[in-house]
Design a protein around this motif. Sequence first.
Motif, PDB file in Angstrom:
ATOM      1  N   TRP A  77       0.488  -1.308  -0.165  1.00 38.48           N
ATOM      2  CA  TRP A  77       0.194  -0.027   0.199  1.00 38.48           C
ATOM      3  C   TRP A  77       0.610   1.083  -0.321  1.00 38.48           C
ATOM      4  O   TRP A  77       1.910   0.517  -0.124  1.00 38.48           O
ATOM      5  N   ASP A 111       4.528  -0.209  -3.228  1.00 39.18           N
ATOM      6  CA  ASP A 111       3.820  -1.176  -3.536  1.00 39.18           C
ATOM      7  C   ASP A 111       4.054  -2.433  -4.707  1.00 39.18           C
ATOM      8  O   ASP A 111       4.621  -2.846  -6.054  1.00 39.18           O
ATOM      9  N   MET A 129       2.695  -6.013  -6.517  1.00 40.47           N
ATOM     10  CA  MET A 129       2.046  -6.306  -7.261  1.00 40.47           C
ATOM     11  C   MET A 129       1.894  -7.658  -8.308  1.00 40.47           C
ATOM     12  O   MET A 129       2.826  -8.468  -7.759  1.00 40.47           O
ATOM     13  N   ARG A 134      -0.955  -6.553 -12.310  1.00 33.63           N
ATOM     14  CA  ARG A 134      -2.389  -6.274 -11.689  1.00 33.63           C
ATOM     15  C   ARG A 134      -2.006  -5.899  -9.966  1.00 33.63           C
ATOM     16  O   ARG A 134      -1.973  -6.226  -9.221  1.00 33.63           O
ATOM     17  N   ASP A 135      -2.421  -4.690  -9.662  1.00 30.45           N
ATOM     18  CA  ASP A 135      -2.783  -4.158  -8.200  1.00 30.45           C
ATOM     19  C   ASP A 135      -3.574  -5.685  -7.700  1.00 30.45           C
ATOM     20  O   ASP A 135      -4.593  -4.616  -7.474  1.00 30.45           O
ATOM     21  N   PRO A 136      -3.179  -6.110  -6.303  1.00 31.92           N
ATOM     22  CA  PRO A 136      -5.064  -6.403  -6.193  1.00 31.92           C
ATOM     23  C   PRO A 136      -5.064  -5.904  -5.202  1.00 31.92           C
ATOM     24  O   PRO A 136      -6.618  -6.525  -4.693  1.00 31.92           O
ATOM     25  N   ASN A 137      -5.206  -4.735  -4.752  1.00 26.84           N
ATOM     26  CA  ASN A 137      -6.221  -4.111  -3.315  1.00 26.84           C
ATOM     27  C   ASN A 137      -6.832  -2.996  -4.619  1.00 26.84           C
ATOM     28  O   ASN A 137      -7.458  -2.542  -4.129  1.00 26.84           O
ATOM     29  N   GLY A 138      -6.882  -3.333  -6.083  1.00 25.50           N
ATOM     30  CA  GLY A 138      -7.645  -2.607  -6.807  1.00 25.50           C
ATOM     31  C   GLY A 138      -7.639  -0.796  -6.642  1.00 25.50           C
ATOM     32  O   GLY A 138      -6.207  -0.894  -6.764  1.00 25.50           O
ATOM     33  N   GLY A 139      -8.086  -0.689  -6.879  1.00 21.52           N
ATOM     34  CA  GLY A 139      -8.328   0.779  -6.881  1.00 21.52           C
ATOM     35  C   GLY A 139      -8.421   1.435  -8.153  1.00 21.52           C
ATOM     36  O   GLY A 139      -8.396   1.205  -9.396  1.00 21.52           O
ATOM     37  N   GLN A 187      -6.274   2.867 -10.015  1.00 23.87           N
ATOM     38  CA  GLN A 187      -4.664   1.852 -10.615  1.00 23.87           C
ATOM     39  C   GLN A 187      -4.580   0.523 -10.532  1.00 23.87           C
ATOM     40  O   GLN A 187      -3.509  -0.157 -10.252  1.00 23.87           O
ATOM     41  N   THR A 188      -5.671  -0.254 -10.901  1.00 23.06           N
ATOM     42  CA  THR A 188      -5.250  -1.600 -10.585  1.00 23.06           C
ATOM     43  C   THR A 188      -4.855  -2.049 -11.355  1.00 23.06           C
ATOM     44  O   THR A 188      -3.714  -3.208 -11.297  1.00 23.06           O
ATOM     45  N   PHE A 189      -3.946  -1.650 -13.100  1.00 20.99           N
ATOM     46  CA  PHE A 189      -3.665  -2.417 -13.866  1.00 20.99           C
ATOM     47  C   PHE A 189      -2.654  -0.724 -13.992  1.00 20.99           C
ATOM     48  O   PHE A 189      -3.342  -0.023 -14.614  1.00 20.99           O
TER      49      PHE A 189
END
Length: 146
Positions: free
Chosen positions: A6, A52, A54, A73-78, A80-82
Amino acid sequence: MLPPSWTPPSTPAFAPTPDPLTPYRDITHGHFEAGDQVVVVKGVSGAELWGDAMQVVASSWHTPTDEDGWRLRDPNGGAQTFITAHPRYLVHLSRRCPDCMSYLRAMADHLMPKYADHADAVIDCGWYTTTALGQLVHIADARGGR
């Protein structure tokens, strides 16, 4: 040394710290593969590096450098997920490869002494930005207008 996945909510305002390592890191596209867990080191939190975390998803052209990059891919989404990033920005979390371990050691040796007096602070060194196209760009790779 596993940085959190994060971005800290209240990063103190420090002047960007020069990054003499990442712009000259010689990592090929083939060093990573789909499914790898990686981190983009962004600064210091206490006595550790943070960034971060990913997952590498697929090959993707990195427009800011005109080179092969990776879709992450950010597993936390948001919002900027990709994102797409150049391989030199990435460090393996899913395996201990010699190059990534050397890079982490060198990054820690460079950053930790600079922020030893700020042990309770979370410091974003200001090296990265994300473009409107979802491309992660290091300040050394940024081009005017992109």
